[in-house]
Write a protein that holds these residues in place. Structure first.
Motif, short mmCIF file in Angstrom:
data_model
loop_
_atom_site.label_atom_id
_atom_site.label_comp_id
_atom_site.label_asym_id
_atom_site.label_seq_id
_atom_site.Cartn_x
_atom_site.Cartn_y
_atom_site.Cartn_z
N ASP A 24 60.93 -74.78 -44.40
CA ASP A 24 61.90 -74.59 -45.64
C ASP A 24 62.10 -72.88 -45.62
OD1 ASP A 24 62.95 -73.87 -47.99
OD2 ASP A 24 60.96 -75.11 -49.31
N ASN A 25 63.35 -72.28 -45.17
CA ASN A 25 64.15 -71.25 -45.43
C ASN A 25 65.63 -71.33 -46.49
OD1 ASN A 25 64.70 -68.55 -44.73
ND2 ASN A 25 66.09 -69.03 -43.23
N SER A 26 65.40 -72.43 -47.93
CA SER A 26 66.31 -73.03 -48.22
C SER A 26 67.23 -72.18 -49.42
CB SER A 26 65.81 -73.50 -48.99
OG SER A 26 64.21 -74.28 -49.79
N ASN A 49 68.20 -80.56 -43.13
CA ASN A 49 69.58 -80.49 -44.61
C ASN A 49 69.65 -78.90 -44.66
OD1 ASN A 49 70.88 -81.19 -46.85
ND2 ASN A 49 69.31 -81.69 -48.41
N GLY A 50 71.24 -78.76 -45.23
CA GLY A 50 71.55 -76.67 -45.32
C GLY A 50 72.66 -76.37 -43.79
N LYS A 66 73.62 -79.66 -39.28
CA LYS A 66 72.87 -81.30 -41.14
C LYS A 66 72.74 -82.81 -40.28
CE LYS A 66 73.62 -82.65 -45.82
NZ LYS A 66 74.40 -82.15 -47.16
N LYS A 85 69.64 -70.50 -45.79
CA LYS A 85 69.82 -72.09 -46.72
C LYS A 85 69.34 -73.08 -45.72
CE LYS A 85 70.99 -69.24 -49.45
NZ LYS A 85 70.63 -68.05 -50.75
N THR A 86 69.10 -73.81 -45.43
CA THR A 86 68.39 -74.74 -44.10
C THR A 86 67.15 -74.78 -44.81
OG1 THR A 86 69.74 -73.83 -42.61
CG2 THR A 86 67.89 -75.49 -41.84
N THR A 87 66.74 -76.45 -44.59
CA THR A 87 66.24 -77.42 -45.04
C THR A 87 65.27 -77.60 -43.67
OG1 THR A 87 65.49 -76.46 -46.85
CG2 THR A 87 63.93 -78.14 -45.99
N GLU A 128 69.10 -85.43 -48.08
CA GLU A 128 69.13 -84.69 -49.41
C GLU A 128 67.58 -85.65 -50.16
OE1 GLU A 128 72.10 -86.37 -49.08
OE2 GLU A 128 73.29 -84.74 -48.63
#
Length: 264
Positions: A24-26, A49-50, A66, A85-87, A128
């Motif tokens: 998780d780098n969201s 995602n992201g 994505k 902003k990536t998970t 998502e």
């Protein structure tokens, strides 16, 4: 923020799914670089995602934006860079799970990643989806699958024999236990997993060694003990096999550089 986290499926679903893990780098504002993942004898479904994640396997570099990706068996360490902003949510499938779907021949598919259409999956997931929704979907599907396949197929039987055997086992011993020819077992296993039975045994033994090192005091741990406990011939043999996968020695191994399984 916990960059790495693990989530566990139900006991019945665990027959086919080892676990779900997340990177998780969201909420991050910078690139996470040069993190490493070790082979584990499983297949992975990766949900990105992201923005994107960049993955370097022993074969090539993959830019995963994505979408949903099927990741084959890995035989060497994998390097990942995660954009802000990536998970990435990863469903870790047991080695025998894909063998339940005989349309797939994976005999030449190792250290590789392909993007797939979500409609190809036997269960419906949204990119998502949060982890609770994903766990519910995975548990529901694989619990039903377990009920439909109460008997183990040949690939699962091979893996189970390897898992429960305290001493390292040979293909000859497995063929005797299953009353089948070595050649037939090798063909079936390679078609279903992309690995030879011997390579699969080596990967499991390697991961067991790494887990032992990580969960012990590395300063006090004797490599000879690790080598002998995990059925390597001697310390030199262990170091050689360790370098084959990680490109470094056990003494130079830095756990902080890797995404490693949490102790359950």
């Amino acid at each position: 923020m916990n960059l790495y986290s693990e989530h566990y499926v139900s006991q019945k679903a665990e027959r086919f799914v080892n676990k779900i893990w997340c990177l998780d780098n969201s909420i991050g504002e910078s690139l996470i670089e040069n993190k490493l993942v070790l082979p584990n004898g499983c297949f992975n479904l990766a949900i990105v995602n992201g923005n994107a994640i960049e993955v370097h396997t022993s074969k090539k570099k993959y830019e995963m934006n994505k979408g949903i990706y099927f990741c084959s068996q890995m035989t060497n360490k994998v390097l990942v860079n995660i954009e802000p902003k990536t998970t990435i949510t990863i469903i870790q499938l047991q080695a025998w799970t894909i063998s339940l779907f005989p349309d797939y021949d994976l005999s030449d598919f190792t250290d590789s990643i392909i993007k797939i259409n979500p409609s190809e999956l036997p269960f419906k997931i949204q990119i998502e989806s949060d982890i609770e929704t994903l766990l519910h979907t995975i548990n529901l599907y694989f619990e039903k699958l377990a009920a439909l396949h109460s008997d183990q197929n040949t690939i699962e039987k091979i893996c189970e024999i390897i898992k429960i055997k305290e001493e390292e086992i040979s293909v000859s011993e497995i063929s005797t236990a299953l009353n089948s020819s070595q050649r037939l077992l090798q063909i079936k296993f390679k078609t279903a997993t992309g690995l030879t039975i011997k390579k699969y045994i080596q990967i499991l033994k390697f991961r067991k060694s790494v887990d032992q090192m990580v969960n012990s005091d590395l300063e006090k741990l004797k490599l000879t003990d690790v080598a002998l406990y995990n059925k390597y011939f001697d310390q030199s043999h262990f170091i050689k096999k360790f370098k084959d996968v990680t490109k470094t020695t056990p003494k130079m191994f830095n756990p902080d550089s890797y995404f490693l399984s949490q102790k359950r």
